[in-house]
Design a protein around this motif. Structure first.
Motif, PDB file in Angstrom:
ATOM      1  N   HIS A   1       0.896  -1.188   0.096  1.00 29.98           N
ATOM      2  CA  HIS A   1       0.006  -0.073  -0.199  1.00 29.98           C
ATOM      3  C   HIS A   1       0.873   1.306   0.109  1.00 29.98           C
ATOM      4  CE1 HIS A   1      -3.587  -2.367   2.021  1.00 29.98           C
ATOM      5  NE2 HIS A   1      -3.080  -2.919   0.928  1.00 29.98           N
ATOM      6  N   ILE A   2       1.098   1.780  -1.216  1.00 25.93           N
ATOM      7  CA  ILE A   2       2.184   2.961  -1.158  1.00 25.93           C
ATOM      8  C   ILE A   2       1.670   3.891  -0.848  1.00 25.93           C
ATOM      9  CG2 ILE A   2       3.861   3.990  -3.054  1.00 25.93           C
ATOM     10  CD1 ILE A   2       3.609   1.308  -4.545  1.00 25.93           C
ATOM     11  N   HIS A   3       0.450   4.430  -1.173  1.00 23.51           N
ATOM     12  CA  HIS A   3      -0.229   5.691  -0.724  1.00 23.51           C
ATOM     13  C   HIS A   3      -1.540   5.413   0.286  1.00 23.51           C
ATOM     14  CE1 HIS A   3       2.131   6.952  -4.250  1.00 23.51           C
ATOM     15  NE2 HIS A   3       2.226   8.161  -3.572  1.00 23.51           N
ATOM     16  N   ASN A   4      -1.701   6.078   1.123  1.00 26.61           N
ATOM     17  CA  ASN A   4      -2.655   5.598   2.305  1.00 26.61           C
ATOM     18  C   ASN A   4      -3.534   7.159   2.041  1.00 26.61           C
ATOM     19  OD1 ASN A   4      -1.781   3.460   3.723  1.00 26.61           O
ATOM     20  ND2 ASN A   4      -0.119   4.623   3.323  1.00 26.61           N
ATOM     21  N   PHE A   5      -4.728   6.938   1.828  1.00 27.73           N
ATOM     22  CA  PHE A   5      -5.685   7.786   1.457  1.00 27.73           C
ATOM     23  C   PHE A   5      -6.761   8.348   2.742  1.00 27.73           C
ATOM     24  CE2 PHE A   5      -4.301   6.459  -2.600  1.00 27.73           C
ATOM     25  CZ  PHE A   5      -4.058   7.766  -3.311  1.00 27.73           C
ATOM     26  N   THR A   6      -7.090   9.379   2.837  1.00 30.33           N
ATOM     27  CA  THR A   6      -8.183  10.073   3.800  1.00 30.33           C
ATOM     28  C   THR A   6      -9.385  10.412   2.701  1.00 30.33           C
ATOM     29  OG1 THR A   6      -7.490  12.310   3.588  1.00 30.33           O
ATOM     30  CG2 THR A   6      -6.573  10.986   5.484  1.00 30.33           C
ATOM     31  N   PRO A   7     -10.538  10.478   3.228  1.00 26.78           N
ATOM     32  CA  PRO A   7     -11.414  10.989   1.968  1.00 26.78           C
ATOM     33  C   PRO A   7     -10.921  12.355   1.454  1.00 26.78           C
ATOM     34  CG  PRO A   7     -12.663  10.649   4.242  1.00 26.78           C
ATOM     35  CD  PRO A   7     -11.019  10.435   4.506  1.00 26.78           C
ATOM     36  N   SER A   8     -10.297  13.168   2.162  1.00 24.80           N
ATOM     37  CA  SER A   8     -10.109  14.353   1.656  1.00 24.80           C
ATOM     38  C   SER A   8      -8.730  14.280   0.562  1.00 24.80           C
ATOM     39  CB  SER A   8      -9.703  15.530   2.808  1.00 24.80           C
ATOM     40  OG  SER A   8      -9.193  16.620   1.978  1.00 24.80           O
ATOM     41  N   SER A   9      -7.614  13.511   0.857  1.00 27.56           N
ATOM     42  CA  SER A   9      -6.644  13.214  -0.032  1.00 27.56           C
ATOM     43  C   SER A   9      -7.392  12.617  -1.378  1.00 27.56           C
ATOM     44  CB  SER A   9      -5.392  12.733   0.432  1.00 27.56           C
ATOM     45  OG  SER A   9      -5.578  11.560   1.091  1.00 27.56           O
ATOM     46  N   LEU A  10      -8.133  11.775  -1.268  1.00 22.62           N
ATOM     47  CA  LEU A  10      -8.757  10.873  -2.429  1.00 22.62           C
ATOM     48  C   LEU A  10      -9.519  12.130  -3.265  1.00 22.62           C
ATOM     49  CD1 LEU A  10      -9.042   8.189  -4.187  1.00 22.62           C
ATOM     50  CD2 LEU A  10     -11.062   7.609  -2.672  1.00 22.62           C
ATOM     51  N   LYS A  11     -10.225  12.783  -2.719  1.00 28.26           N
ATOM     52  CA  LYS A  11     -11.282  13.550  -3.421  1.00 28.26           C
ATOM     53  C   LYS A  11     -10.180  14.683  -4.312  1.00 28.26           C
ATOM     54  CE  LYS A  11     -14.731  17.057  -2.417  1.00 28.26           C
ATOM     55  NZ  LYS A  11     -14.154  18.281  -2.532  1.00 28.26           N
ATOM     56  N   MET A  12      -9.125  15.216  -3.479  1.00 27.35           N
ATOM     57  CA  MET A  12      -8.201  16.282  -3.972  1.00 27.35           C
ATOM     58  C   MET A  12      -7.648  15.483  -5.285  1.00 27.35           C
ATOM     59  SD  MET A  12      -5.941  18.000  -1.011  1.00 27.35           S
ATOM     60  CE  MET A  12      -6.129  17.283   0.254  1.00 27.35           C
ATOM     61  N   LEU A  13      -7.008  14.377  -5.191  1.00 23.44           N
ATOM     62  CA  LEU A  13      -6.217  13.718  -5.940  1.00 23.44           C
ATOM     63  C   LEU A  13      -7.210  13.567  -7.410  1.00 23.44           C
ATOM     64  CD1 LEU A  13      -3.824  12.411  -7.021  1.00 23.44           C
ATOM     65  CD2 LEU A  13      -4.657  10.032  -6.509  1.00 23.44           C
ATOM     66  N   ALA A  14      -8.584  12.925  -7.115  1.00 23.16           N
ATOM     67  CA  ALA A  14      -9.336  12.610  -8.234  1.00 23.16           C
ATOM     68  C   ALA A  14      -9.954  13.996  -8.824  1.00 23.16           C
ATOM     69  CB  ALA A  14     -10.560  11.734  -7.708  1.00 23.16           C
ATOM     70  N   GLU A  15     -10.246  15.066  -8.183  1.00 22.66           N
ATOM     71  CA  GLU A  15     -10.430  16.112  -8.714  1.00 22.66           C
ATOM     72  C   GLU A  15      -9.542  16.812  -9.701  1.00 22.66           C
ATOM     73  OE1 GLU A  15     -14.299  16.927  -5.982  1.00 22.66           O
ATOM     74  OE2 GLU A  15     -12.840  18.486  -5.783  1.00 22.66           O
ATOM     75  N   SER A  16      -8.130  16.629  -9.102  1.00 17.36           N
ATOM     76  CA  SER A  16      -7.051  17.435 -10.050  1.00 17.36           C
ATOM     77  C   SER A  16      -6.767  16.382 -11.078  1.00 17.36           C
ATOM     78  CB  SER A  16      -5.686  17.521  -9.192  1.00 17.36           C
ATOM     79  OG  SER A  16      -5.118  16.141  -8.783  1.00 17.36           O
ATOM     80  N   CYS A  17      -7.396  15.230 -11.351  1.00 16.16           N
ATOM     81  CA  CYS A  17      -7.175  14.320 -12.534  1.00 16.16           C
ATOM     82  C   CYS A  17      -8.548  14.452 -13.480  1.00 16.16           C
ATOM     83  CB  CYS A  17      -6.813  12.973 -12.150  1.00 16.16           C
ATOM     84  SG  CYS A  17      -5.194  12.587 -11.208  1.00 16.16           S
ATOM     85  N   GLY A  18      -9.294  15.236 -13.233  1.00 12.24           N
ATOM     86  CA  GLY A  18     -10.393  15.335 -14.101  1.00 12.24           C
ATOM     87  C   GLY A  18     -11.954  14.712 -13.868  1.00 12.24           C
ATOM     88  N   PHE A  19     -11.851  14.617 -12.458  1.00  6.67           N
ATOM     89  CA  PHE A  19     -13.189  13.901 -11.970  1.00  6.67           C
ATOM     90  C   PHE A  19     -13.717  15.020 -10.701  1.00  6.67           C
ATOM     91  CE2 PHE A  19     -10.559  10.348 -13.223  1.00  6.67           C
ATOM     92  CZ  PHE A  19     -11.058   9.576 -13.883  1.00  6.67           C
ATOM     93  N   GLN A  20     -15.058  14.387 -10.808  1.00  4.66           N
ATOM     94  CA  GLN A  20     -15.597  15.283  -9.792  1.00  4.66           C
ATOM     95  C   GLN A  20     -16.377  14.445  -8.758  1.00  4.66           C
ATOM     96  OE1 GLN A  20     -18.036  18.444 -11.608  1.00  4.66           O
ATOM     97  NE2 GLN A  20     -19.506  18.661  -9.671  1.00  4.66           N
ATOM     98  N   LEU A  21     -16.412  14.581  -7.464  1.00  7.33           N
ATOM     99  CA  LEU A  21     -16.844  13.722  -6.641  1.00  7.33           C
ATOM    100  C   LEU A  21     -18.548  14.105  -6.627  1.00  7.33           C
ATOM    101  CD1 LEU A  21     -16.893  11.836  -4.200  1.00  7.33           C
ATOM    102  CD2 LEU A  21     -16.976  13.681  -2.581  1.00  7.33           C
ATOM    103  N   GLU A  22     -19.048  12.719  -6.697  1.00  3.89           N
ATOM    104  CA  GLU A  22     -20.809  12.693  -6.791  1.00  3.89           C
ATOM    105  C   GLU A  22     -21.234  12.439  -5.667  1.00  3.89           C
ATOM    106  OE1 GLU A  22     -22.936  13.406  -9.218  1.00  3.89           O
ATOM    107  OE2 GLU A  22     -21.447  14.361 -10.354  1.00  3.89           O
ATOM    108  N   MET A  23     -20.487  11.243  -4.784  1.00  2.00           N
ATOM    109  CA  MET A  23     -21.339  10.667  -3.696  1.00  2.00           C
ATOM    110  C   MET A  23     -20.039   9.855  -2.886  1.00  2.00           C
ATOM    111  SD  MET A  23     -24.547   9.398  -3.534  1.00  2.00           S
ATOM    112  CE  MET A  23     -24.986   8.528  -1.994  1.00  2.00           C
ATOM    113  N   GLN A  24     -20.172  10.128  -1.671  1.00  2.00           N
ATOM    114  CA  GLN A  24     -19.326   9.202  -0.818  1.00  2.00           C
ATOM    115  C   GLN A  24     -20.233   8.461   0.172  1.00  2.00           C
ATOM    116  OE1 GLN A  24     -16.530  11.110   1.898  1.00  2.00           O
ATOM    117  NE2 GLN A  24     -15.824   9.201   2.765  1.00  2.00           N
ATOM    118  N   PHE A  25     -20.099   7.093   0.123  1.00  2.68           N
ATOM    119  CA  PHE A  25     -20.870   6.050   0.636  1.00  2.68           C
ATOM    120  C   PHE A  25     -20.481   5.793   2.027  1.00  2.68           C
ATOM    121  CE2 PHE A  25     -21.172   5.269  -3.984  1.00  2.68           C
ATOM    122  CZ  PHE A  25     -22.574   5.156  -4.213  1.00  2.68           C
ATOM    123  N   GLY A  26     -20.967   5.511   2.894  1.00  6.59           N
ATOM    124  CA  GLY A  26     -20.488   4.992   4.164  1.00  6.59           C
ATOM    125  C   GLY A  26     -20.139   6.331   5.025  1.00  6.59           C
TER     126      GLY A  26
END
Ligand SMILES: [Zn+2]
Length: 326
Positions: free
Chosen positions: A206-231
């Motif tokens: 597990h080279i990178h370990n994510f929090t909700p915020s870091s996963l969201k930041m990364l995805a949004e900087s790669c051309g995605f937009q958060l629609e929904m977080q489950f749980g």
């Protein structure tokens, strides 16, 4: 020689937060002081990773070349959970593509529910099982060999993103594979969840370990937009659904660093084991472990039968191109 640049924000200042992996072997873990992304102090190269997966990983992590009945049953139930979770948010005829499909259970559950469904899996034992026993359209393949033709409608990345040496490269690549109205589902461990012990957190694979915020930041900087977080925020796994966007702006959440540090400092055995939820979860875990052994064999036999029945019912309609696309 340590990490040079944070994969998320390109920051260059890191603070060490761990010296050992969950088995007690030396493994330096650092946090980026700008964005709070947690990663290995030294990011393995592609060659080092290839070597690791060819040798160590199979022995120490999966411990099996062909999946056991218990593993298949769990993966199948997990696939059903993911399907039911996503179903309200996707088109009934959306084509599904899973990167790192493992045993292929999730791909198959979507197929049994009327979706065109395919995947790639680099591990040959699991991929063989998937294709031969579950009759899935999962082929052996690598993400970076996939055509970036903007065709994929729903891409799944389940417990895979933490294994990349550059999740940014992976997500940017996946964005290129996706239709502009496509959806992207990511699931991975949540380092902001309460863990038993700080020392149990880290794993070489597990080279990178994510929090909700870091996963969201990364995805949004790669051309995605958060629609929904489950749980919930405290769930052991992050489960996020993204849509595609034209923007690739990196918006750093400067609170993520402090918040992540706080979670890591608080992650002591005492806190975790005193949680009432832990005690009941622990009890039901032992009970369900026994139950699993008794039921897994029959469960998997039923699943295999269902997959074969489905294949013979749909023999004529099976799109042949899916069977050969790699
Ligand atoms: Zn950073």
């Amino acid at each position: 020689m340590g990490q040079k640049q944070c994969d998320l924000c390109a920051g260059t200042e890191f603070e060490p937060i761990g010296e050992r992996d969950r088995h007690g072997k030396p493994l330096t873990t650092v946090i980026c002081k700008a964005c709070g992304l947690v990663a290995h102090g030294q990011i393995p190269t592609d060659e080092e990773l290839a070597h690791y997966y060819a040798t160590e990983y199979r022995k120490s992590y999966h411990g099996e070349l062909t999946p056991s009945d218990r593993r298949v049953m769990r993966a199948w139930k997990n696939g059903e959970r993911i399907f039911h979770q996503l179903q309200p948010h996707i088109d009934a005829d959306a084509a599904v593509f899973e990167v790192g499909a493992g045993i292929g259970c999730t791909v198959k559950v979507f197929e049994l529910n009327g979706h065109q469904s395919a995947g790639i899996e680099p591990g040959e034992g699991f991929q063989d099982y998937s294709q031969q026993r579950l009759l899935t359209n999962v082929v052996r393949g690598d993400l970076f060999e996939q055509p970036r033709d903007h065709s994929r409608e729903l891409v799944l990345l389940v417990h895979v993103i933490e294994h990349f040496n550059s999740p940014r490269r992976a997500l940017e690549y996946i964005r290129g594979m996706m239709a502009d109205n496509g959806l992207f589902y990511v699931e991975c461990p949540n380092i902001a969840a309460p863990f038993a012990r700080r020392s149990k957190m880290f794993h070489y694979a597990h080279i990178h370990n994510f929090t909700p915020s870091s996963l969201k930041m990364l995805a949004e900087s790669c051309g995605f937009q958060l629609e929904m977080q489950f749980g919930s925020k405290e769930d052991p796994y992050l489960q996020m659904l993204f849509s595609c966007s034209d923007s690739r702006k990196l918006k750093i959440d400067y609170n993520n660093y402090q918040q992540t540090m706080q979670v890591i400092r608080q992650a002591t055995p005492l806190r975790y084991h005193l949680r009432p939820r832990y005690l009941s979860a622990r009890f039901s875990k032992v009970a369900s472990y026994l139950r699993e052994h008794l039921t897994a064999k029959q469960f998997v036999a039923d699943v295999v039968k269902k997959c074969q029945q489905f294949a013979s019912d749909h023999e004529d309609e099976q799109p042949t191109e899916l069977r050969v696309v790699a």
